[in-house]
Design a protein around this motif. Structure first.
Motif, PDB file in Angstrom:
ATOM      1  N   LEU A 161      26.685  51.343  19.332  1.00 40.64           N
ATOM      2  CA  LEU A 161      26.223  51.769  20.656  1.00 40.64           C
ATOM      3  C   LEU A 161      25.979  53.270  20.704  1.00 40.64           C
ATOM      4  O   LEU A 161      24.967  53.728  21.257  1.00 40.64           O
ATOM      5  CB  LEU A 161      27.233  51.365  21.726  1.00 40.64           C
ATOM      6  CG  LEU A 161      27.377  49.873  22.007  1.00 40.64           C
ATOM      7  CD1 LEU A 161      28.551  49.623  22.959  1.00 40.64           C
ATOM      8  CD2 LEU A 161      26.091  49.291  22.571  1.00 40.64           C
ATOM      9  N   ASP A 162      26.891  54.053  20.138  1.00 40.57           N
ATOM     10  CA  ASP A 162      26.749  55.509  20.117  1.00 40.57           C
ATOM     11  C   ASP A 162      25.518  55.937  19.311  1.00 40.57           C
ATOM     12  O   ASP A 162      24.768  56.823  19.722  1.00 40.57           O
ATOM     13  CB  ASP A 162      27.996  56.179  19.538  1.00 40.57           C
ATOM     14  CG  ASP A 162      29.208  56.079  20.441  1.00 40.57           C
ATOM     15  OD1 ASP A 162      29.063  55.678  21.617  1.00 40.57           O
ATOM     16  OD2 ASP A 162      30.322  56.393  19.965  1.00 40.57           O
ATOM     17  N   LEU A 163      25.327  55.302  18.165  1.00 39.46           N
ATOM     18  CA  LEU A 163      24.193  55.635  17.313  1.00 39.46           C
ATOM     19  C   LEU A 163      22.876  55.322  18.013  1.00 39.46           C
ATOM     20  O   LEU A 163      21.961  56.159  18.040  1.00 39.46           O
ATOM     21  CB  LEU A 163      24.292  54.855  15.995  1.00 39.46           C
ATOM     22  CG  LEU A 163      23.257  55.184  14.943  1.00 39.46           C
ATOM     23  CD1 LEU A 163      23.419  56.627  14.461  1.00 39.46           C
ATOM     24  CD2 LEU A 163      23.389  54.218  13.773  1.00 39.46           C
ATOM     25  N   ILE A 164      22.791  54.156  18.619  1.00 37.38           N
ATOM     26  CA  ILE A 164      21.567  53.763  19.317  1.00 37.38           C
ATOM     27  C   ILE A 164      21.292  54.705  20.490  1.00 37.38           C
ATOM     28  O   ILE A 164      20.148  55.097  20.728  1.00 37.38           O
ATOM     29  CB  ILE A 164      21.637  52.291  19.755  1.00 37.38           C
ATOM     30  CG1 ILE A 164      21.543  51.398  18.509  1.00 37.38           C
ATOM     31  CG2 ILE A 164      20.540  51.951  20.760  1.00 37.38           C
ATOM     32  CD1 ILE A 164      21.805  49.935  18.769  1.00 37.38           C
ATOM     33  N   LYS A 165      22.332  55.097  21.206  1.00 39.85           N
ATOM     34  CA  LYS A 165      22.143  56.041  22.315  1.00 39.85           C
ATOM     35  C   LYS A 165      21.569  57.362  21.808  1.00 39.85           C
ATOM     36  O   LYS A 165      20.675  57.936  22.423  1.00 39.85           O
ATOM     37  CB  LYS A 165      23.464  56.275  23.033  1.00 39.85           C
ATOM     38  CG  LYS A 165      23.321  57.185  24.240  1.00 39.85           C
ATOM     39  CD  LYS A 165      24.618  57.363  24.974  1.00 39.85           C
ATOM     40  CE  LYS A 165      24.382  58.276  26.166  1.00 39.85           C
ATOM     41  NZ  LYS A 165      25.592  58.846  26.692  1.00 39.85           N
ATOM     42  N   GLN A 166      22.074  57.841  20.677  1.00 37.47           N
ATOM     43  CA  GLN A 166      21.558  59.092  20.101  1.00 37.47           C
ATOM     44  C   GLN A 166      20.095  58.933  19.691  1.00 37.47           C
ATOM     45  O   GLN A 166      19.280  59.833  19.922  1.00 37.47           O
ATOM     46  CB  GLN A 166      22.397  59.504  18.900  1.00 37.47           C
ATOM     47  CG  GLN A 166      23.779  59.977  19.270  1.00 37.47           C
ATOM     48  CD  GLN A 166      24.615  60.276  18.046  1.00 37.47           C
ATOM     49  OE1 GLN A 166      24.126  60.832  17.074  1.00 37.47           O
ATOM     50  NE2 GLN A 166      25.886  59.883  18.094  1.00 37.47           N
ATOM     51  N   PHE A 167      19.758  57.788  19.090  1.00 34.24           N
ATOM     52  CA  PHE A 167      18.372  57.544  18.700  1.00 34.24           C
ATOM     53  C   PHE A 167      17.468  57.477  19.923  1.00 34.24           C
ATOM     54  O   PHE A 167      16.359  58.011  19.915  1.00 34.24           O
ATOM     55  CB  PHE A 167      18.254  56.242  17.905  1.00 34.24           C
ATOM     56  CG  PHE A 167      18.780  56.308  16.495  1.00 34.24           C
ATOM     57  CD1 PHE A 167      19.091  57.507  15.877  1.00 34.24           C
ATOM     58  CD2 PHE A 167      18.962  55.144  15.772  1.00 34.24           C
ATOM     59  CE1 PHE A 167      19.569  57.542  14.579  1.00 34.24           C
ATOM     60  CE2 PHE A 167      19.429  55.166  14.470  1.00 34.24           C
ATOM     61  CZ  PHE A 167      19.732  56.379  13.867  1.00 34.24           C
ATOM     62  N   ALA A 172      12.955  47.984  21.212  1.00 36.19           N
ATOM     63  CA  ALA A 172      13.390  47.695  22.582  1.00 36.19           C
ATOM     64  C   ALA A 172      14.621  46.791  22.562  1.00 36.19           C
ATOM     65  O   ALA A 172      15.583  47.025  23.302  1.00 36.19           O
ATOM     66  CB  ALA A 172      12.263  47.043  23.379  1.00 36.19           C
ATOM     67  N   LYS A 173      14.610  45.773  21.715  1.00 35.77           N
ATOM     68  CA  LYS A 173      15.755  44.861  21.623  1.00 35.77           C
ATOM     69  C   LYS A 173      17.000  45.589  21.134  1.00 35.77           C
ATOM     70  O   LYS A 173      18.104  45.323  21.597  1.00 35.77           O
ATOM     71  CB  LYS A 173      15.419  43.682  20.712  1.00 35.77           C
ATOM     72  CG  LYS A 173      14.409  42.743  21.325  1.00 35.77           C
ATOM     73  CD  LYS A 173      14.026  41.632  20.363  1.00 35.77           C
ATOM     74  CE  LYS A 173      12.957  40.751  21.001  1.00 35.77           C
ATOM     75  NZ  LYS A 173      12.476  39.720  20.083  1.00 35.77           N
ATOM     76  N   TRP A 174      16.829  46.503  20.184  1.00 37.41           N
ATOM     77  CA  TRP A 174      17.969  47.295  19.705  1.00 37.41           C
ATOM     78  C   TRP A 174      18.510  48.168  20.827  1.00 37.41           C
ATOM     79  O   TRP A 174      19.721  48.266  21.027  1.00 37.41           O
ATOM     80  CB  TRP A 174      17.571  48.176  18.532  1.00 37.41           C
ATOM     81  CG  TRP A 174      17.223  47.463  17.269  1.00 37.41           C
ATOM     82  CD1 TRP A 174      17.614  46.220  16.876  1.00 37.41           C
ATOM     83  CD2 TRP A 174      16.413  47.969  16.213  1.00 37.41           C
ATOM     84  NE1 TRP A 174      17.093  45.916  15.652  1.00 37.41           N
ATOM     85  CE2 TRP A 174      16.347  46.976  15.213  1.00 37.41           C
ATOM     86  CE3 TRP A 174      15.721  49.157  16.008  1.00 37.41           C
ATOM     87  CZ2 TRP A 174      15.644  47.152  14.025  1.00 37.41           C
ATOM     88  CZ3 TRP A 174      15.024  49.326  14.826  1.00 37.41           C
ATOM     89  CH2 TRP A 174      14.987  48.335  13.849  1.00 37.41           C
ATOM     90  N   GLU A 175      17.607  48.842  21.542  1.00 38.58           N
ATOM     91  CA  GLU A 175      18.032  49.792  22.568  1.00 38.58           C
ATOM     92  C   GLU A 175      18.729  49.116  23.746  1.00 38.58           C
ATOM     93  O   GLU A 175      19.606  49.719  24.358  1.00 38.58           O
ATOM     94  CB  GLU A 175      16.857  50.647  23.048  1.00 38.58           C
ATOM     95  CG  GLU A 175      16.422  51.678  22.021  1.00 38.58           C
ATOM     96  CD  GLU A 175      15.375  52.648  22.534  1.00 38.58           C
ATOM     97  OE1 GLU A 175      14.991  52.580  23.720  1.00 38.58           O
ATOM     98  OE2 GLU A 175      14.938  53.500  21.736  1.00 38.58           O
ATOM     99  N   ILE A 176      18.354  47.892  24.081  1.00 40.63           N
ATOM    100  CA  ILE A 176      19.023  47.218  25.198  1.00 40.63           C
ATOM    101  C   ILE A 176      20.204  46.365  24.734  1.00 40.63           C
ATOM    102  O   ILE A 176      20.914  45.799  25.557  1.00 40.63           O
ATOM    103  CB  ILE A 176      18.048  46.384  26.060  1.00 40.63           C
ATOM    104  CG1 ILE A 176      17.424  45.252  25.247  1.00 40.63           C
ATOM    105  CG2 ILE A 176      17.007  47.259  26.711  1.00 40.63           C
ATOM    106  CD1 ILE A 176      16.598  44.293  26.075  1.00 40.63           C
ATOM    107  N   GLY A 177      20.399  46.297  23.429  1.00 40.71           N
ATOM    108  CA  GLY A 177      21.567  45.601  22.905  1.00 40.71           C
ATOM    109  C   GLY A 177      21.400  44.119  22.634  1.00 40.71           C
ATOM    110  O   GLY A 177      22.379  43.428  22.368  1.00 40.71           O
TER     111      GLY A 177
END
Length: 71
Positions: A8-14, A40-45
Motif C-alpha cells: 500500500l505504501d509503495l503504490i501510494k508513492q507511485f 488503475a487496478k493496482w492503484e485502487i487495490g
C-alpha cells in the motif's frame, strides 16, 4: 511492517509520483507495457503488482525501489 502495508505504501508513492509527472494511468500502462487498466487496478487495490511489475513501474516513473533498514 506487513507485506500488505508495504504494498500500500509503495503504490501510494507511485501514485503521488505519477501525479507529479502529470501522467495518467493509461500513460503508465503504456510505459510499463501492461494491459490497459492494470495500473488503475493496482492503484485502487483490486490487484497487486508482481515484484517485476513494481520494478518496471518505478523505472517508468523515474524512481527506484529502495528499502531502508529502520531500527
Amino acid at each position: 511492517m506487513s507485506e500488505k502495508q508495504f504494498t500500500l505504501d509503495l503504490i501510494k508513492q507511485f501514485q503521488e509520483r505519477r501525479y507529479e509527472l502529470g501522467l495518467t494511468q493509461p500513460d503508465v500502462d503504456q510505459l510499463i507495457g501492461v494491459a490497459p487498466g492494470l495500473v488503475a487496478k493496482w492503484e485502487i487495490g483490486n490487484r497487486k503488482p508482481t515484484l517485476f511489475n513494481a520494478y518496471c513501474w518505478a523505472e517508468a516513473l523515474g524512481c527506484s525501489i529502495k528499502l531502508e533498514n529502520k531500527k
